[in-house]
Every structure is written in C-alpha cells, then in structure tokens.
Scaffold this motif. Sequence first.
Motif, short mmCIF file in Angstrom:
data_model
loop_
_atom_site.label_atom_id
_atom_site.label_comp_id
_atom_site.label_asym_id
_atom_site.label_seq_id
_atom_site.Cartn_x
_atom_site.Cartn_y
_atom_site.Cartn_z
N ALA A 120 -32.95 34.80 58.94
CA ALA A 120 -32.31 35.11 58.62
C ALA A 120 -31.04 35.25 57.63
N GLU A 121 -31.38 33.81 57.04
CA GLU A 121 -30.58 34.33 55.98
C GLU A 121 -30.92 34.75 54.42
N TRP A 122 -32.50 35.12 55.14
CA TRP A 122 -34.11 35.17 53.72
C TRP A 122 -33.91 37.34 54.12
N ASN A 123 -33.43 37.36 55.15
CA ASN A 123 -33.32 39.02 55.84
C ASN A 123 -32.40 39.69 55.07
N PHE A 124 -30.71 39.06 55.26
CA PHE A 124 -29.18 38.84 54.82
C PHE A 124 -29.79 39.43 52.77
N LEU A 125 -30.48 38.25 53.02
CA LEU A 125 -30.59 38.71 51.46
C LEU A 125 -30.90 39.31 50.52
N LYS A 126 -32.37 39.76 51.17
CA LYS A 126 -33.35 40.86 50.92
C LYS A 126 -32.33 42.47 51.43
N GLY A 127 -31.63 41.87 52.34
CA GLY A 127 -31.32 43.14 52.38
C GLY A 127 -29.73 43.92 51.26
N TYR A 128 -29.17 42.60 50.76
CA TYR A 128 -28.51 42.99 49.18
C TYR A 128 -29.10 43.06 48.20
N VAL A 129 -30.63 42.37 47.78
CA VAL A 129 -31.24 43.09 47.09
C VAL A 129 -31.38 44.84 46.54
N MET A 130 -31.88 45.14 47.82
CA MET A 130 -31.73 46.57 48.23
C MET A 130 -30.74 47.11 48.37
N LEU A 131 -29.92 46.46 48.50
CA LEU A 131 -28.30 47.63 48.39
C LEU A 131 -27.48 47.45 47.58
N ARG A 133 -29.85 47.57 44.85
CA ARG A 133 -30.25 48.76 44.39
C ARG A 133 -30.45 50.00 44.82
N GLY A 134 -29.64 50.57 45.32
CA GLY A 134 -28.94 51.39 46.19
C GLY A 134 -29.81 52.16 47.11
N HIS A 135 -30.98 50.71 47.68
CA HIS A 135 -31.85 51.53 48.80
C HIS A 135 -30.63 51.30 50.25
N TYR A 136 -30.45 51.94 50.16
CA TYR A 136 -29.75 52.09 51.72
C TYR A 136 -30.09 51.49 52.57
N VAL A 137 -30.69 53.05 53.24
CA VAL A 137 -31.95 52.58 54.35
C VAL A 137 -32.65 51.31 54.64
N ASP A 138 -33.29 51.19 53.74
CA ASP A 138 -33.60 49.38 53.38
C ASP A 138 -32.75 48.53 53.22
N ALA A 139 -32.00 48.59 52.86
CA ALA A 139 -30.53 47.52 52.92
C ALA A 139 -30.13 47.50 55.06
N GLN A 140 -29.52 48.57 55.03
CA GLN A 140 -29.85 48.09 56.60
C GLN A 140 -30.52 48.32 57.39
N ARG A 141 -31.52 47.92 57.19
CA ARG A 141 -33.17 47.62 58.47
C ARG A 141 -32.89 46.14 57.82
N PHE A 142 -32.59 45.47 56.90
CA PHE A 142 -32.59 44.37 56.94
C PHE A 142 -31.27 42.94 57.07
N PHE A 143 -30.89 44.04 57.06
CA PHE A 143 -29.29 43.58 57.85
C PHE A 143 -29.48 44.17 59.10
N ASP A 144 -29.73 44.80 60.06
CA ASP A 144 -29.98 44.48 61.44
C ASP A 144 -30.51 43.40 62.19
N ILE A 145 -31.85 43.59 61.37
CA ILE A 145 -32.32 41.95 60.87
C ILE A 145 -31.91 41.09 61.30
N ALA A 146 -31.18 40.67 60.15
CA ALA A 146 -30.31 38.96 59.65
C ALA A 146 -29.62 39.45 61.39
N CYS A 147 -28.67 40.26 61.85
CA CYS A 147 -28.23 39.78 63.02
C CYS A 147 -28.41 39.60 64.22
N SER A 148 -29.50 40.38 64.06
CA SER A 148 -30.40 40.47 65.47
C SER A 148 -30.58 39.03 65.89
#
Length: 208
Positions: A120-131, A133-148
């Motif tokens: 989960a933390e890996w996905n959160f951090l990957k999402g934060y990198v995307m965030l 960088r301005g890649h908001y859709v990818d960021a949301q996807r990784f945040f969703d996975i982290a939360c799940s």
Amino acid sequence: MNDPYKVLGVSSNASDEEIKKAYRELARKYHPDKYRDSDLADLASEKMKEINAAYEEIQKMRAAGSSYQRGGAYGAGGYARNESSTGNPKYSQIRRMINSGHLDEADRILTEVDPQDRDAEWNFLKGYVMLRRGHYVDAQRFFDIACSMDPYNQEYYAAQQELQRRANGYGRGYNTTTGGCSGCDICSGLLCADCCCECCGGDLISCC
C-alpha cells in the motif's frame, strides 16, 4: 482553497508561532475597519475571509496530525510525511526525495521494488510522484490502490479524498478505470490548467 501556507506567506515548515505572527500581520493589514469608508472595503473583506480560512485550515491540519501536518509538502492536494508510515527506511528515503523535488531518483527506486513487494505504501508513494509531476489520473489510480490495500490508513485516505475533491470541484472527476482522460473529463472546465496553476507553478500539462 489555495495552499493555506501560501495565503499566509509562510513555509509549510514554519513553526506555529511564525504562522500566528504572519496571520496577525495580515489581519492588521486587511482588517475591514481600516477600509470602512473606502472603495476597497469589499476587497479587504474578501481578503480577510481568505486569511481567516487559511489560518483555520492550517490549525485543523496540524491538530489532526494527519498527512497535512507540518513536515510534509503541499502540492496538488497531496501531502506526505518525511517518515514512512510503516517504518520502512527505504520508503522514508523515497519520501524525503519526493518532498525535496528529486522525483526521478524517487521513481527509480520505486521501480526497482519487486512487483510482489509493492504494498500500500509503495502505491501511495508512486501516486505522490505522479501527483508532483502533474499526472493526476495516474496519481488518483495509485491512491485508490493504496486505500484498497490499507483502508484504515488516514494518510492514504486524505491524499485520495483531497485529489478527488479537487477533481469533482471542476468537472466529473478523474476516471481511473481507463488509465487516462476519458472524454477529456479533466480538461473540461479547464481543470488541467487550473490544477497546474494551483499546484505546479503554472506549468500546463498535456493530458489529452
């Protein structure tokens, strides 16, 4: 709302006393009583509301002790502590890299993690990198996975909800099921441009 720290003109790492001092100085400067008989009365009133809202927001964030707390970094509604929420030293290192702007290095280390170990933390951090960088859709996807994967982690949840709130405020939200902009959902209402202006220093991104 805009970054509350920027509204008060202080760093996110500022002490509580520094924040209080900045708030008081701005409150004195824009207090409506000073502009009662001026053409600027309405403008001063709106500015005062913004200052009060920013100060209250910072107080709430710090009192909650969540991922919005001091020691993190503000950006696109995404906040990250400097220390790993699971105690993993590698993740703490990645967090510090992200918060200091070393996104390529952080992403390189994340990519090297074996797929079966991407928790989960890996996905959160990957999402934060995307965030960042301005890649908001990818960021949301990784945040969703982290939360799940870790539904009770308040840091992951706060990042997910804040990004979704911003998306819903400008359009129909981020579509994370297709891996990209579907029907230009984000671009509608100038979401891409607005998010970049708010969160990335005004740099436009190409998402469609």
